[in-house]
Design a protein around this motif. Sequence first.
Motif, PDB file in Angstrom:
ATOM      1  N   LEU A  14       0.810  -1.218   0.000  1.00 13.61           N
ATOM      2  CA  LEU A  14       0.000   0.000   0.000  1.00 13.61           C
ATOM      3  C   LEU A  14       0.848   1.274   0.000  1.00 13.61           C
ATOM      4  CD1 LEU A  14      -2.716  -1.173   2.548  1.00 13.61           C
ATOM      5  CD2 LEU A  14      -2.844  -1.172   0.046  1.00 13.61           C
ATOM      6  N   THR A  16       2.077   3.069   2.478  1.00 13.59           N
ATOM      7  CA  THR A  16       1.453   4.060   3.374  1.00 13.59           C
ATOM      8  C   THR A  16       2.423   5.152   3.833  1.00 13.59           C
ATOM      9  OG1 THR A  16       1.903   2.595   5.240  1.00 13.59           O
ATOM     10  CG2 THR A  16      -0.285   2.461   4.268  1.00 13.59           C
ATOM     11  N   ARG A  17       3.725   4.834   3.822  1.00 14.23           N
ATOM     12  CA  ARG A  17       4.666   5.853   4.313  1.00 14.23           C
ATOM     13  C   ARG A  17       4.807   7.028   3.347  1.00 14.23           C
ATOM     14  NH1 ARG A  17       9.597   2.084   5.307  1.00 14.23           N
ATOM     15  NH2 ARG A  17       8.400   0.834   3.831  1.00 14.23           N
ATOM     16  N   LYS A  27       4.047   3.534  -5.337  1.00 11.67           N
ATOM     17  CA  LYS A  27       5.315   3.992  -4.746  1.00 11.67           C
ATOM     18  C   LYS A  27       6.466   3.737  -5.710  1.00 11.67           C
ATOM     19  CE  LYS A  27       6.920   1.161  -1.481  1.00 11.67           C
ATOM     20  NZ  LYS A  27       7.137   0.546  -0.156  1.00 11.67           N
ATOM     21  N   GLN A 105      -2.374  -9.054  -7.161  1.00 11.62           N
ATOM     22  CA  GLN A 105      -2.568  -9.592  -5.808  1.00 11.62           C
ATOM     23  C   GLN A 105      -3.800  -8.856  -5.296  1.00 11.62           C
ATOM     24  OE1 GLN A 105       0.162  -8.325  -2.759  1.00 11.62           O
ATOM     25  NE2 GLN A 105      -0.171 -10.125  -1.501  1.00 11.62           N
ATOM     26  N   GLY A 110       0.564  -9.634   2.294  1.00 13.26           N
ATOM     27  CA  GLY A 110       1.968  -9.703   2.721  1.00 13.26           C
ATOM     28  C   GLY A 110       2.898 -10.087   1.580  1.00 13.26           C
TER      29      GLY A 110
HETATM   30  P1  UTP Z   1       6.598  -2.787   2.669  1.00 16.66           P
HETATM   31  O1  UTP Z   1       6.760  -3.378   3.988  1.00 16.66           O
HETATM   32  O2  UTP Z   1       7.593  -1.779   2.203  1.00 16.66           O
HETATM   33  O3  UTP Z   1       5.141  -2.207   2.575  1.00 16.66           O
HETATM   34  O4  UTP Z   1       6.531  -3.991   1.630  1.00 16.66           O
HETATM   35  P2  UTP Z   1       4.526  -1.164   1.577  1.00 16.66           P
HETATM   36  O5  UTP Z   1       3.060  -1.346   1.558  1.00 16.66           O
HETATM   37  O6  UTP Z   1       5.181  -1.242   0.201  1.00 16.66           O
HETATM   38  O7  UTP Z   1       4.913   0.255   2.163  1.00 16.66           O
HETATM   39  P3  UTP Z   1       4.502   0.970   3.566  1.00 16.66           P
HETATM   40  O8  UTP Z   1       5.308   0.290   4.626  1.00 16.66           O
HETATM   41  O9  UTP Z   1       3.023   0.845   3.746  1.00 16.66           O
HETATM   42  O10 UTP Z   1       4.925   2.392   3.331  1.00 16.66           O
HETATM   43  C1  UTP Z   1       7.693  -4.625   1.141  1.00 16.66           C
HETATM   44  C2  UTP Z   1       7.494  -5.019  -0.306  1.00 16.66           C
HETATM   45  O11 UTP Z   1       6.492  -6.017  -0.393  1.00 16.66           O
HETATM   46  C3  UTP Z   1       5.486  -5.631  -1.302  1.00 16.66           C
HETATM   47  C4  UTP Z   1       5.545  -4.116  -1.323  1.00 16.66           C
HETATM   48  O12 UTP Z   1       4.992  -3.614  -2.531  1.00 16.66           O
HETATM   49  C5  UTP Z   1       7.038  -3.871  -1.204  1.00 16.66           C
HETATM   50  O13 UTP Z   1       7.695  -3.997  -2.464  1.00 16.66           O
HETATM   51  N1  UTP Z   1       4.192  -6.157  -0.812  1.00 16.66           N
HETATM   52  C6  UTP Z   1       3.877  -6.058   0.506  1.00 16.66           C
HETATM   53  C7  UTP Z   1       3.326  -6.760  -1.696  1.00 16.66           C
HETATM   54  O14 UTP Z   1       3.588  -6.851  -2.932  1.00 16.66           O
HETATM   55  N2  UTP Z   1       2.154  -7.254  -1.231  1.00 16.66           N
HETATM   56  C8  UTP Z   1       1.814  -7.161   0.079  1.00 16.66           C
HETATM   57  O15 UTP Z   1       0.723  -7.660   0.439  1.00 16.66           O
HETATM   58  C9  UTP Z   1       2.690  -6.547   0.963  1.00 16.66           C
END
Ligand code: UTP
Length: 290
Positions: A14, A16-17, A27, A105, A110
């Motif tokens: 997502l 979120t940061r 992102k 997905q 996760g």
């Molecule tokens: P992050 O922990 O960085 O989460 O995921 P995020 O959602 O990208 O960013 P924040 O923390 O909310 O800002 C690590 C990697 O795993 C992918 C993310 O896209 C990133 O490349 N991911 C995470 C998925 O593809 N699917 C998920 O369900 C979770």
Amino acid sequence: MSSVKTAVFPVAGLGTRFLPATKSVAKEMLSIVDKPLIQYGAEEAIEAGINKLVFIVGRTKNSIIDHFDKSYELETELEIRGKLDLLKIVKDVIPDGVACVFIRQSEALGLGHAVLCAEAAVGNHPFAVILPDDLIRNEGNGCVKQMVKVFDEYQSSIIGTQTVAIEESDKYGMVAGEQIGDRIARVEQIVEKPAPSEAPSNQAIVGRYVLTPAIFDLLRTTQRGAGDEIQLTDGIAALREYEQVLSYSFEGRRYDCGSKMGYLQATVEFALEHEELADDFKKYLKQLKL
Ligand code: UTP
């Protein structure tokens, strides 16, 4: 020739940061100077001899699909205007002979679940996993190329690692093991986001892996772990019970572009190296007199 021909980009998180920037924009489409993060990741894979890129995308990630699609209108327009240098940049986003596959997905369950979504596209072959928000720069071979070389020698799954301050262990998967070669260790302990007092070492997993397809069966039965998500780290911990898993402390500088600070550092440092911008940008920074 290397046996690793596929790279998986799990980019369905997502982000979120980086809200509100990431409310409707992926992102991984945020740019460092003039190139989106996802493209740095794709170039790193292609440099390693990989010719199939599998993107695991979520709902807000259509711009990633568009970025890797052929843009007939733009290419025709650039050709008519005689902007051949720009035309080459656009065409080179995906060189000939490299295929892209996109998989949704549908729920962000996760990183482990995202990798599992790639199973049909990967098949029964070893594959790389690249998290493009970990941007890695090296003067010599890129990180994935280094890891594929290690894979070709050992035929074992490999996790890319880097030393971090122990106070930061709760942001990473952390590993410890026995050194068996230059920069290479056999993983003996692996744990997702431990408190500093529980961390097995100061070696953190960063966003690069080469995995054997045996991981898929294990991810299918991996329960939700840290953050209530299906963690790739937990799947790899299970894999370790069947196969040797290695860690590789790669050569290169890593920028955590999933955080604002890392993103800004990468922007400044890449601009200072950019052939068109470096001189003017340096002058600009100097006159800021910070
Ligand atoms: P992050 O922990 O960085 O989460 O995921 P995020 O959602 O990208 O960013 P924040 O923390 O909310 O800002 C690590 C990697 O795993 C992918 C993310 O896209 C990133 O490349 N991911 C995470 C998925 O593809 N699917 C998920 O369900 C979770």
